[in-house]
Scaffold this active site. Structure first.
Site, PDB file in Angstrom:
ATOM      1  N   PRO A   1       0.831  -1.010   0.169  1.00  0.00           N
ATOM      2  CA  PRO A   1       0.040   0.067   0.079  1.00  0.00           C
ATOM      3  C   PRO A   1       0.958   1.327   0.057  1.00  0.00           C
ATOM      4  O   PRO A   1       0.792   2.040   0.785  1.00  0.00           O
ATOM      5  CB  PRO A   1      -0.912  -0.124   1.242  1.00  0.00           C
ATOM      6  CG  PRO A   1       0.193  -0.865   2.073  1.00  0.00           C
ATOM      7  CD  PRO A   1       0.632  -2.036   1.386  1.00  0.00           C
ATOM      8  N   CYS A   2       1.509   1.468  -0.959  1.00  0.00           N
ATOM      9  CA  CYS A   2       2.119   2.896  -1.279  1.00  0.00           C
ATOM     10  C   CYS A   2       1.355   3.973  -1.088  1.00  0.00           C
ATOM     11  O   CYS A   2       1.822   5.030  -0.603  1.00  0.00           O
ATOM     12  CB  CYS A   2       2.932   2.920  -2.708  1.00  0.00           C
ATOM     13  SG  CYS A   2       1.912   2.571  -4.121  1.00  0.00           S
ATOM     14  N   HIS A   3       0.113   3.957  -1.142  1.00  0.00           N
ATOM     15  CA  HIS A   3      -0.933   5.219  -0.982  1.00  0.00           C
ATOM     16  C   HIS A   3      -0.812   5.375   0.463  1.00  0.00           C
ATOM     17  O   HIS A   3      -1.159   6.446   0.785  1.00  0.00           O
ATOM     18  CB  HIS A   3      -2.225   4.771  -1.330  1.00  0.00           C
ATOM     19  CG  HIS A   3      -2.990   3.640  -0.647  1.00  0.00           C
ATOM     20  ND1 HIS A   3      -2.684   2.240  -0.983  1.00  0.00           N
ATOM     21  CD2 HIS A   3      -3.953   3.530   0.480  1.00  0.00           C
ATOM     22  CE1 HIS A   3      -3.258   1.466  -0.337  1.00  0.00           C
ATOM     23  NE2 HIS A   3      -4.069   2.314   0.638  1.00  0.00           N
TER      24      HIS A   3
END
Length: 171
Positions: free
Chosen positions: A132-134
């Site tokens: 989850p780079c967000h």
């Protein structure tokens, strides 16, 4: 710990389109694992479109949107450097609805001066959502880059969705 699979160049990659509370996504997969998740249409001729997902991917997709960490095997074409693997591990552990700064991820990976390096790893992350780079944000709390045609607005939409639903999921 994340599971890895080196994709054989001859392995046929399937592509499926999935709906989510935050829009449409494209998943690329082989029987051994997940090759990528994109918020845009794929390019290239190596793909076969599949209407039916493997059960492991269908479950992982549902679990993610329910706030749980999906357990999948991540497929790659080239060797993944050790720092990059460490960043993926750390980011994969950020709980649903929470975030860390690029600097915090760098420090956790053992190099407090590598915040920009973390940004580079996130920019090249083929497994958006599941890695989850967000959930990685600027040190001032600002949202920094996010891939795909909707960029920052999509990152914000996913984070808002997660924060709004975190309470319901935890209870």
């Amino acid at each position: 710990m994340l599971a890895w699979h080196r994709r054989d160049p001859g392995e046929e990659v399937s592509v499926s389109f999935l709906d989510s509370p935050c829009g449409k996504w494209v998943v690329r997969w082989v029987p051994a694992g997940l090759c990528g998740i994109l918020s845009e249409r794929p390019s290239g001729l190596e793909t076969v479109f599949a209407d039916i997902l493997p059960i492991w991917l269908e479950r992982a997709w549902d679990l993610f949107w329910q706030g749980q960490r999906p357990q999948v095997t991540y497929c790659f074409d080239r060797p993944v450097p050790e720092f990059t693997r460490q960043v993926y591990e750390i980011v994969s552990g950020i709980p649903f609805g929470e975030s860390m700064t690029y600097g915090q991820v760098a420090l956790a990976a053992g190099n407090s001066k590598a915040a920009r390096g973390v940004g580079s790893v996130m920019r090249a992350n083929p497994w958006a959502l599941f890695v989850p780079c967000h959930r990685v944000i600027g040190s001032d709390g600002s949202l920094r880059g996010y891939g795909g045609p909707k960029g920052i607005s999509l990152k914000k939409r996913i984070l808002v969705y997660e924060k709004m639903n975190r309470k319901n999921i935890i209870e």
